[in-house]
Design an enzyme around this catalytic site. Structure first.
Site, short mmCIF file in Angstrom:
data_model
loop_
_atom_site.label_atom_id
_atom_site.label_comp_id
_atom_site.label_asym_id
_atom_site.label_seq_id
_atom_site.Cartn_x
_atom_site.Cartn_y
_atom_site.Cartn_z
N ASN A 10 0.86 -1.18 0.00
CA ASN A 10 0.00 0.00 0.00
C ASN A 10 0.89 1.23 0.00
O ASN A 10 1.48 1.57 1.03
CB ASN A 10 -0.90 -0.04 1.25
CG ASN A 10 -1.74 1.22 1.40
OD1 ASN A 10 -1.83 2.04 0.49
ND2 ASN A 10 -2.36 1.37 2.57
N LYS A 12 0.09 4.24 -0.31
CA LYS A 12 -0.60 5.39 0.31
C LYS A 12 -0.40 6.66 -0.52
O LYS A 12 -0.31 6.59 -1.73
CB LYS A 12 -0.12 5.58 1.76
CG LYS A 12 -0.23 4.31 2.59
CD LYS A 12 -0.08 4.57 4.07
CE LYS A 12 -0.09 3.25 4.82
NZ LYS A 12 -0.09 3.41 6.26
N HIS A 99 -9.76 1.08 4.90
CA HIS A 99 -8.49 1.26 5.62
C HIS A 99 -8.72 2.19 6.81
O HIS A 99 -9.50 3.14 6.73
CB HIS A 99 -7.44 1.85 4.67
CG HIS A 99 -6.06 1.80 5.24
ND1 HIS A 99 -5.61 2.70 6.17
CD2 HIS A 99 -5.04 0.93 5.04
CE1 HIS A 99 -4.38 2.39 6.51
NE2 HIS A 99 -4.00 1.31 5.84
N GLU A 171 -5.67 -5.25 10.73
CA GLU A 171 -4.68 -4.18 10.91
C GLU A 171 -4.96 -3.44 12.22
O GLU A 171 -5.81 -2.54 12.26
CB GLU A 171 -4.76 -3.18 9.76
CG GLU A 171 -4.39 -3.78 8.42
CD GLU A 171 -3.73 -2.75 7.52
OE1 GLU A 171 -2.59 -2.97 7.14
OE2 GLU A 171 -4.35 -1.71 7.24
N GLY A 177 2.16 1.99 10.89
CA GLY A 177 3.10 3.09 10.68
C GLY A 177 3.99 3.41 11.87
O GLY A 177 4.67 4.43 11.87
N SER A 218 3.10 -2.41 10.35
CA SER A 218 4.54 -2.37 10.61
C SER A 218 5.26 -3.67 10.27
O SER A 218 6.20 -4.07 10.97
CB SER A 218 4.81 -1.94 12.05
OG SER A 218 4.39 -0.59 12.23
C1 PEP Z 1 -1.09 0.01 6.28
O1 PEP Z 1 -1.31 1.21 6.42
O2 PEP Z 1 -1.90 -0.72 5.70
C2 PEP Z 1 0.15 -0.52 6.84
C3 PEP Z 1 0.21 -1.78 7.09
O3 PEP Z 1 1.16 0.40 7.06
P1 PEP Z 1 2.58 0.09 7.75
O4 PEP Z 1 3.12 -1.19 7.15
O5 PEP Z 1 3.42 1.27 7.41
O6 PEP Z 1 2.33 -0.06 9.20
#
Ligand code: PEP
Length: 256
Positions: A10, A12, A99, A171, A177, A218
């Site tokens: 992703n 973003k 999300h 998630e 993040g 993460s």
């Molecule tokens: C996300 O936003 O879907 C995500 C998993 O971000 P990160 O890997 O940066 O935590």
């Protein structure tokens, strides 16, 4: 029948159309040097402005094109929105829906998310329904309640046709993040709750062959195996580690 894992990047709102194209080109070049695990599906989700160009760069490669969101209506006076058929026309195969960043900043409700899941499926695309608790919800013991609600409401009235696929991404909002992934045992418990909710909605054969439950939050090359080796987890959704070719390739290589 799917029996492999899926890894979804992703991107973003991190890369403009030119940087997205450059990353896609680099991934394609680097991929030529590695052998992907059999049955591993790999998807990248650039921002809307980069979809056409990234799709072109990935055409004929092992990487599939995904989108970060979709609108629920098909056509009409919806300024600024993009429909599922518009995405499909660009070769988009999978769409992230619900999300936590959209639930938080755009106030998306389970009802809206449900309409988006339906829109994606109507175009034969795979929705990636994101669910997860905030830190406060976990702290007061509401994690399971939130997960069950987001799964049940997000999938309300949705039957899967034989060719439809669905991904549920667990998630935990409080680790996205942060660089600090969740304790794998906590992820495993959450995945069990999600799977239990699915059992109430779909026949076992549908769950086994058409629905994947994955983890996101993460994930990086150093911790990915902590999650992908848990039996109920069929892949990962990756943010930060997906926008650097080297890291993303390391994630893919961890499956071989
Ligand atoms: C996300 O936003 O879907 C995500 C998993 O971000 P990160 O890997 O940066 O935590």
């Amino acid at each position: 029948m799917h029996d492999g894992h899926i890894i979804i990047g992703n991107w973003k709102m991190n890369l403009d159309a030119f940087a997205s194209r450059a990353l896609a080109d680099e991934l394609r070049k680097k991929l030529a040097g590695i052998r992907l695990a059999p049955n591993l599906e790999v998807v990248v989700c650039p921002s809307y402005d980069a979809l056409a160009s990234v799709g072109e760069a990935l055409s004929g490669s092992a990487l599939q094109l995904g989108a970060q969101d979709v609108f629920w209506q098909e056509k009409g006076a919806y300024t600024g929105e993009i429909s599922a058929s518009m995405l499909a026309a660009l070769g988009v195969r999978l769409v992230i829906v619900g999300h936590s960043e959209r639930r938080t900043h755009l106030h998306e409700t389970d009802e809206l998310v449900n309409m988006k899941v339906k829109a994606a499926l109507s175009q034969g695309m795979t929705p990636v329904l994101c669910v997860g608790e905030t830190y406060d919800e976990r702290r007061i013991g509401h994690t399971e309640l939130i997960l069950m609600r987001q799964v049940v409401e997000g999938l309300k009235g949705i039957t899967l046709g034989p060719d439809n696929k669905l991904v549920i991404a667990y998630e935990p909002v409080w680790v996205i993040g942060t660089g600090q992934a969740i304790d794998p045992a906590q992820a495993e418990r959450a995945i069990q709750v999600i799977r239990q909710s699915l059992i109430d909605l779909y026949p076992p054969a549908t769950i086994a062959t058409q629905i994947r439950v994955i983890y996101g939050g993460s994930v990086d090359p150093g911790n990915i195996a902590n999650y992908t080796t848990i039996p109920g987890i069929r892949g990962v959704l990756v943010g930060a580690a997906s926008i650097h070719a080297e890291n993303f390739i390391k994630l893919l290589a961890s499956f071989t």
